[in-house]
Design an enzyme around this catalytic site. Structure first.
Site, PDB file in Angstrom:
ATOM      1  N   ASP A  67     -75.461 -66.219 -36.783  1.00  0.00           N
ATOM      2  CA  ASP A  67     -75.608 -66.445 -38.220  1.00  0.00           C
ATOM      3  C   ASP A  67     -75.227 -67.861 -38.638  1.00  0.00           C
ATOM      4  O   ASP A  67     -74.716 -68.639 -37.838  1.00  0.00           O
ATOM      5  CB  ASP A  67     -74.759 -65.427 -38.994  1.00  0.00           C
ATOM      6  CG  ASP A  67     -73.367 -65.228 -38.390  1.00  0.00           C
ATOM      7  OD1 ASP A  67     -72.797 -66.214 -37.881  1.00  0.00           O
ATOM      8  OD2 ASP A  67     -72.852 -64.101 -38.405  1.00  0.00           O
ATOM      9  N   ASN A 135     -64.671 -54.885 -42.921  1.00  0.00           N
ATOM     10  CA  ASN A 135     -65.499 -53.825 -43.490  1.00  0.00           C
ATOM     11  C   ASN A 135     -66.524 -53.289 -42.495  1.00  0.00           C
ATOM     12  O   ASN A 135     -67.410 -52.519 -42.855  1.00  0.00           O
ATOM     13  CB  ASN A 135     -66.204 -54.317 -44.765  1.00  0.00           C
ATOM     14  CG  ASN A 135     -67.148 -55.493 -44.491  1.00  0.00           C
ATOM     15  OD1 ASN A 135     -67.308 -55.929 -43.351  1.00  0.00           O
ATOM     16  ND2 ASN A 135     -67.761 -56.009 -45.547  1.00  0.00           N
ATOM     17  N   HIS A 137     -68.640 -55.204 -40.652  1.00  0.00           N
ATOM     18  CA  HIS A 137     -69.855 -55.997 -40.457  1.00  0.00           C
ATOM     19  C   HIS A 137     -69.883 -56.623 -39.066  1.00  0.00           C
ATOM     20  O   HIS A 137     -68.842 -56.946 -38.497  1.00  0.00           O
ATOM     21  CB  HIS A 137     -70.038 -57.049 -41.557  1.00  0.00           C
ATOM     22  CG  HIS A 137     -69.137 -58.234 -41.486  1.00  0.00           C
ATOM     23  ND1 HIS A 137     -68.238 -58.547 -42.470  1.00  0.00           N
ATOM     24  CD2 HIS A 137     -69.004 -59.217 -40.562  1.00  0.00           C
ATOM     25  CE1 HIS A 137     -67.607 -59.658 -42.168  1.00  0.00           C
ATOM     26  NE2 HIS A 137     -68.044 -60.085 -41.004  1.00  0.00           N
ATOM     27  N   GLU A 142     -73.720 -56.703 -43.652  1.00  0.00           N
ATOM     28  CA  GLU A 142     -72.714 -56.044 -44.463  1.00  0.00           C
ATOM     29  C   GLU A 142     -73.033 -54.552 -44.629  1.00  0.00           C
ATOM     30  O   GLU A 142     -74.194 -54.139 -44.518  1.00  0.00           O
ATOM     31  CB  GLU A 142     -72.643 -56.699 -45.851  1.00  0.00           C
ATOM     32  CG  GLU A 142     -72.303 -58.178 -45.837  1.00  0.00           C
ATOM     33  CD  GLU A 142     -70.811 -58.446 -45.660  1.00  0.00           C
ATOM     34  OE1 GLU A 142     -70.087 -57.560 -45.165  1.00  0.00           O
ATOM     35  OE2 GLU A 142     -70.373 -59.547 -46.018  1.00  0.00           O
TER      36      GLU A 142
END
Length: 240
Positions: A67, A135, A137, A142
């Site tokens: 990313d 979380n 990811h 996400e």
């Protein structure tokens, strides 16, 4: 899925680096999937040491990063392109043209995503390095009701931006979007190496590895892959 727990982060980092060295020894032209953030820095340091000692060469390899932030030029201090040069690429023999990152500063982001997917299809990843967010990811995929398979633009969750704010002068400077390899692309890798460190990741590690498979925890989809190795330190693995 194979899970290994280490008493020290140094031992964990060395084990991970050796997995990449073994992949390159078996296949010098291997395609390596790489990650950014604090988790892989120690692994990259071990890789550099192994390269300098003649134990590892990237001369014929190709790399793809997961990313990049949208809106940051490659030479920005907090861009992932700059991160990779600082922590790995600037210290090894990987040819410059063989290191690929999504261009989050592209004029046409949709075309950039499509082009990145075409390159990944042409050169499938042999071993993919991953970290995990608080979380769940992976990459910048996400939690959501549904996930995209290919490279795409994602709006970053507030807790993700807060977690990354330590690298910027303030949270206001943290980009609100990123371009990320999709979960489908990640799962196409021949093998996946998930590395997790720290007590603050213990709960999400348990959820990802032992909880239900759900897009609300993207990392849980790794349970569907045939060849995943998970490396955790004692604190991150304490709930397993």
């Amino acid at each position: 899925m194979q899970v290994k727990c280490f008493d020290t982060t140094s031992d964990l980092d060395l084990y991970a680096a050796r997995l990449f060295a073994s992949a390159l020894k078996a296949k010098p032209e291997a395609t390596l999937g790489l990650a950014t953030g604090s988790t892989p820095i120690g692994i990259y340091e071990k890789m550099i040491e192994m390269y300098e000692n003649g134990e590892m060469s990237f001369q014929y390899a190709t790399t793809f990063n997961l990313d990049e932030y949208v809106g940051l030029p490659p030479d920005h201090e907090q861009s992932y392109a700059r991160f990779m040069r600082r922590h790995l690429f600037g210290h090894i023999d990987l040819p410059a043209g063989k290191a690929h990152l999504p261009n989050g500063n592209a004029a046409d982001l949709a075309a950039e995503c499509a082009g990145y997917d075409r390159m990944l299809e042409a050169q499938p990843v042999d071993i993919q390095l991953l970290g995990i967010g608080h979380n769940g990811h992976i990459g910048f995929n996400e939690p959501d009701e549904e996930l995209q398979g290919g490279t795409h633009i994602v709006a970053l969750e507030q807790d993700t931006r807060e977690a990354n704010a330590r690298f910027f002068a303030s949270i206001d400077e943290v980009p609100t979007q990123a371009i990320t390899m999709g979960v489908g692309s990640i799962l196409k890798a021949e093998s996946i190496l998930l590395v997790v460190k720290g007590a603050d990741k213990a709960a999400i590690v348990k959820q990802a590895l032992q909880g239900p498979i759900t897009t609300e925890c993207p990392a849980s989809l790794l349970q569907t892959h045939k060849n995943v190795t998970v490396l955790v330190d004692r604190e991150a693995g304490r709930l397993l």
